[in-house]
Design a protein around this motif. Structure first.
Motif, PDB file in Angstrom:
ATOM      1  N   ASP A 109       0.834  -1.201   0.000  1.00 15.05           N
ATOM      2  CA  ASP A 109       0.000   0.000   0.000  1.00 15.05           C
ATOM      3  C   ASP A 109       0.871   1.254   0.000  1.00 15.05           C
ATOM      4  O   ASP A 109       0.569   2.238  -0.688  1.00 15.05           O
ATOM      5  N   ALA A 110       1.977   1.222   0.735  1.00 18.82           N
ATOM      6  CA  ALA A 110       2.900   2.358   0.745  1.00 18.82           C
ATOM      7  C   ALA A 110       3.517   2.552  -0.637  1.00 18.82           C
ATOM      8  O   ALA A 110       3.668   3.687  -1.115  1.00 18.82           O
ATOM      9  N   ALA A 111       3.848   1.441  -1.303  1.00 16.12           N
ATOM     10  CA  ALA A 111       4.415   1.515  -2.652  1.00 16.12           C
ATOM     11  C   ALA A 111       3.394   2.056  -3.635  1.00 16.12           C
ATOM     12  O   ALA A 111       3.730   2.814  -4.554  1.00 16.12           O
ATOM     13  N   LEU A 112       2.135   1.677  -3.430  1.00 19.32           N
ATOM     14  CA  LEU A 112       1.067   2.163  -4.294  1.00 19.32           C
ATOM     15  C   LEU A 112       0.929   3.676  -4.173  1.00 19.32           C
ATOM     16  O   LEU A 112       0.857   4.389  -5.179  1.00 19.32           O
ATOM     17  N   ARG A 113       0.914   4.160  -2.941  1.00 21.49           N
ATOM     18  CA  ARG A 113       0.779   5.593  -2.710  1.00 21.49           C
ATOM     19  C   ARG A 113       1.951   6.371  -3.311  1.00 21.49           C
ATOM     20  O   ARG A 113       1.765   7.423  -3.919  1.00 21.49           O
ATOM     21  N   GLU A 114       3.155   5.846  -3.123  1.00 20.45           N
ATOM     22  CA  GLU A 114       4.332   6.523  -3.658  1.00 20.45           C
ATOM     23  C   GLU A 114       4.288   6.566  -5.182  1.00 20.45           C
ATOM     24  O   GLU A 114       4.592   7.594  -5.797  1.00 20.45           O
ATOM     25  N   THR A 115       3.904   5.453  -5.785  1.00 20.38           N
ATOM     26  CA  THR A 115       3.847   5.391  -7.250  1.00 20.38           C
ATOM     27  C   THR A 115       2.772   6.318  -7.790  1.00 20.38           C
ATOM     28  O   THR A 115       2.981   7.032  -8.783  1.00 20.38           O
ATOM     29  N   GLU A 116       1.611   6.337  -7.155  1.00 23.11           N
ATOM     30  CA  GLU A 116       0.533   7.231  -7.572  1.00 23.11           C
ATOM     31  C   GLU A 116       0.970   8.687  -7.466  1.00 23.11           C
ATOM     32  O   GLU A 116       0.653   9.513  -8.329  1.00 23.11           O
ATOM     33  N   ALA A 117       1.705   9.009  -6.396  1.00 22.91           N
ATOM     34  CA  ALA A 117       2.184  10.382  -6.213  1.00 22.91           C
ATOM     35  C   ALA A 117       3.123  10.785  -7.349  1.00 22.91           C
ATOM     36  O   ALA A 117       3.078  11.923  -7.831  1.00 22.91           O
TER      37      ALA A 117
ATOM     38  N   ARG B  88      11.252   0.842  -9.719  1.00 30.30           N
ATOM     39  CA  ARG B  88      10.768  -0.463 -10.177  1.00 30.30           C
ATOM     40  C   ARG B  88      11.449  -1.593  -9.399  1.00 30.30           C
ATOM     41  O   ARG B  88      10.804  -2.578  -9.018  1.00 30.30           O
ATOM     42  N   ASP B  89      12.751  -1.455  -9.169  1.00 32.29           N
ATOM     43  CA  ASP B  89      13.485  -2.482  -8.434  1.00 32.29           C
ATOM     44  C   ASP B  89      12.942  -2.635  -7.018  1.00 32.29           C
ATOM     45  O   ASP B  89      12.779  -3.744  -6.507  1.00 32.29           O
ATOM     46  N   LYS B  90      12.635  -1.490  -6.385  1.00 32.02           N
ATOM     47  CA  LYS B  90      12.090  -1.525  -5.024  1.00 32.02           C
ATOM     48  C   LYS B  90      10.718  -2.194  -4.990  1.00 32.02           C
ATOM     49  O   LYS B  90      10.456  -3.044  -4.120  1.00 32.02           O
ATOM     50  N   VAL B  91       9.870  -1.826  -5.926  1.00 33.76           N
ATOM     51  CA  VAL B  91       8.525  -2.403  -5.983  1.00 33.76           C
ATOM     52  C   VAL B  91       8.593  -3.878  -6.338  1.00 33.76           C
ATOM     53  O   VAL B  91       7.840  -4.701  -5.794  1.00 33.76           O
ATOM     54  N   ASN B  92       9.504  -4.237  -7.240  1.00 30.37           N
ATOM     55  CA  ASN B  92       9.595  -5.628  -7.668  1.00 30.37           C
ATOM     56  C   ASN B  92       9.953  -6.552  -6.511  1.00 30.37           C
ATOM     57  O   ASN B  92       9.506  -7.708  -6.467  1.00 30.37           O
ATOM     58  N   LYS B  93      10.754  -6.065  -5.564  1.00 36.35           N
ATOM     59  CA  LYS B  93      11.095  -6.881  -4.401  1.00 36.35           C
ATOM     60  C   LYS B  93       9.830  -7.229  -3.609  1.00 36.35           C
ATOM     61  O   LYS B  93       9.691  -8.346  -3.093  1.00 36.35           O
ATOM     62  N   LEU B  94       8.912  -6.277  -3.519  1.00 34.97           N
ATOM     63  CA  LEU B  94       7.646  -6.541  -2.826  1.00 34.97           C
ATOM     64  C   LEU B  94       6.775  -7.508  -3.622  1.00 34.97           C
ATOM     65  O   LEU B  94       6.117  -8.392  -3.057  1.00 34.97           O
ATOM     66  N   LEU B  95       6.766  -7.345  -4.937  1.00 39.14           N
ATOM     67  CA  LEU B  95       5.973  -8.234  -5.771  1.00 39.14           C
ATOM     68  C   LEU B  95       6.501  -9.663  -5.703  1.00 39.14           C
ATOM     69  O   LEU B  95       5.728 -10.628  -5.758  1.00 39.14           O
ATOM     70  N   LEU B  96       7.815  -9.811  -5.570  1.00 34.19           N
ATOM     71  CA  LEU B  96       8.402 -11.144  -5.408  1.00 34.19           C
ATOM     72  C   LEU B  96       7.950 -11.783  -4.096  1.00 34.19           C
ATOM     73  O   LEU B  96       7.636 -12.983  -4.046  1.00 34.19           O
ATOM     74  N   LYS B  97       7.925 -10.986  -3.035  1.00 33.05           N
ATOM     75  CA  LYS B  97       7.447 -11.503  -1.747  1.00 33.05           C
ATOM     76  C   LYS B  97       5.993 -11.946  -1.865  1.00 33.05           C
ATOM     77  O   LYS B  97       5.611 -13.011  -1.358  1.00 33.05           O
ATOM     78  N   ALA B  98       5.180 -11.121  -2.522  1.00 34.25           N
ATOM     79  CA  ALA B  98       3.767 -11.461  -2.711  1.00 34.25           C
ATOM     80  C   ALA B  98       3.645 -12.751  -3.524  1.00 34.25           C
ATOM     81  O   ALA B  98       2.818 -13.621  -3.216  1.00 34.25           O
ATOM     82  N   SER B  99       4.461 -12.874  -4.557  1.00 30.62           N
ATOM     83  CA  SER B  99       4.433 -14.063  -5.405  1.00 30.62           C
ATOM     84  C   SER B  99       4.730 -15.325  -4.609  1.00 30.62           C
ATOM     85  O   SER B  99       4.050 -16.346  -4.736  1.00 30.62           O
ATOM     86  N   GLU B 100       5.743 -15.265  -3.772  1.00 29.34           N
ATOM     87  CA  GLU B 100       6.117 -16.435  -2.975  1.00 29.34           C
ATOM     88  C   GLU B 100       4.991 -16.835  -2.029  1.00 29.34           C
ATOM     89  O   GLU B 100       4.711 -18.025  -1.839  1.00 29.34           O
ATOM     90  N   LEU B 101       4.339 -15.836  -1.442  1.00 30.28           N
ATOM     91  CA  LEU B 101       3.239 -16.113  -0.519  1.00 30.28           C
ATOM     92  C   LEU B 101       2.055 -16.760  -1.246  1.00 30.28           C
ATOM     93  O   LEU B 101       1.442 -17.700  -0.740  1.00 30.28           O
ATOM     94  N   VAL B 102       1.730 -16.243  -2.441  1.00 28.76           N
ATOM     95  CA  VAL B 102       0.593 -16.766  -3.197  1.00 28.76           C
ATOM     96  C   VAL B 102       0.885 -18.160  -3.728  1.00 28.76           C
ATOM     97  O   VAL B 102       0.051 -19.070  -3.624  1.00 28.76           O
ATOM     98  N   ARG B 103       2.062 -18.348  -4.279  1.00 29.59           N
ATOM     99  CA  ARG B 103       2.391 -19.647  -4.874  1.00 29.59           C
ATOM    100  C   ARG B 103       2.535 -20.742  -3.823  1.00 29.59           C
ATOM    101  O   ARG B 103       2.434 -21.933  -4.132  1.00 29.59           O
ATOM    102  N   ALA B 104       2.765 -20.340  -2.570  1.00 31.28           N
ATOM    103  CA  ALA B 104       2.879 -21.318  -1.489  1.00 31.28           C
ATOM    104  C   ALA B 104       1.569 -22.058  -1.255  1.00 31.28           C
ATOM    105  O   ALA B 104       1.553 -23.121  -0.626  1.00 31.28           O
ATOM    106  N   GLU B 105       0.463 -21.505  -1.780  1.00 30.79           N
ATOM    107  CA  GLU B 105      -0.840 -22.166  -1.635  1.00 30.79           C
ATOM    108  C   GLU B 105      -0.847 -23.516  -2.339  1.00 30.79           C
ATOM    109  O   GLU B 105      -1.523 -24.447  -1.917  1.00 30.79           O
TER     110      GLU B 105
END
Length: 279
Positions: free
Chosen positions: A141-149, A167-184
């Motif tokens: 959510d913080a990344a979203l706000r920063e990007t929108e700004a 992009r590199d900073k945001v991608n690190k978060l997207l990788l974390k999200a990916s790992e959490l989702v794929r763990a299902e």
């Protein structure tokens, strides 16, 4: 030019609707700002900053209904994620480059920057909608706000944004999200990140929970493949055969990726995307 150019924090939760191209509110920016070379995707060469010969006075495409048969398949695949209307109507306050030619160079320069930022907004917005990624939702959510700004900055400031670093900073978060989702998916997950799978025979393949980030799947045979819970960010699906494939729970999939592929009525796609007209 609009006076509303301060980098103010926007309301949270960018909607997918705002990140969908609306050519009616755009000044044909992708048809002018971008360059393309004669190839299988484009019938002619066109330098950046020069209007496509098919661009009409009202900024609409004169061959929109026959782009593919006219040799402009690349145009049917491209997606600006709503950056075109954002630059046209917000950044430049609704003044087009024909009526205000002094703004043309700046408008064409910031359009690709805005496009990259809007693409990031698309991915972050999707990640925020994934329940399994909840542990990183606050950071997202913080990344979203920063990007929108960033997208609300004046043209001069927008051009100075260090997009690769962001992009590199945001991608690190997207990788974390990916790992959490794929763990299902509890089975063995295939890691094909960046893999060269051009023309690969993957008919009926079980790719659930796979990491296919940046994979080259050009002309791959994915008929009947199961891609649920697969991370597809940046995967190249040009001419990939998707008949009967299940992408319903695949994530970080974009409309342009689907547009580039070959599917049919049996291809199962996420509800947030539209079945391409040429399938």
């Amino acid at each position: 030019m609009s006076e509303n150019h301060e980098a103010v924090a926007p309301a949270p939760g960018a909607t997918r609707l705002a990140l969908v191209s609306d050519c009616g509110d755009c000044f044909g920016l992708c048809c002018v700002a971008l360059a393309y070379a004669a190839s299988a995707d484009f019938a002619i060469d066109k330098p950046a900053g020069k209007p496509c010969p098919s661009l009409q006075r009202d900024f609409r495409c004169g061959i929109h209904q026959k782009l593919r048969t006219s040799g402009f398949q690349g145009c049917t695949v491209y997606d600006c994620f709503g950056a075109g209307q954002k630059v046209s109507q917000h950044t430049f306050g609704g003044r087009d480059w024909r009526a205000a030619p002094e703004s043309a160079a700046s408008m064409f320069e910031v359009f690709p920057v805005m496009r990259q930022l809007h693409e990031l907004l698309w991915y972050v917005t999707e990640a925020l909608a994934l329940p399994r990624a909840r542990p990183v939702h606050a950071e997202l959510d913080a990344a979203l706000r920063e990007t929108e700004a960033f997208t609300l900055l004046a043209p001069e400031a927008l051009g100075d944004v260090d997009v690769p670093a962001h992009r590199d900073k945001v991608n690190k978060l997207l990788l974390k999200a990916s790992e959490l989702v794929r763990a299902e998916f509890k089975g063995k997950k295939k890691d094909r990140r960046g893999a060269d799978l051009m023309g690969a025979r993957l008919t009926g393949a079980d790719l659930r929970g796979a990491n296919l980030r940046g994979a080259l799947l050009i002309a791959a045979d994915l008929r009947g493949a199961d891609l649920r819970l697969a991370d597809l960010i940046g995967a190249d699906f040009r001419d990939a055969r998707l008949s009967g494939a299940d992408l319903t729970e695949a994530f970080f999939l974009t409309q342009s990726q689907l547009n580039a592929a070959q599917g049919d009525a049996t291809t199962r796609i996420p509800q947030s995307l539209v079945r391409p007209a040429h399938w």
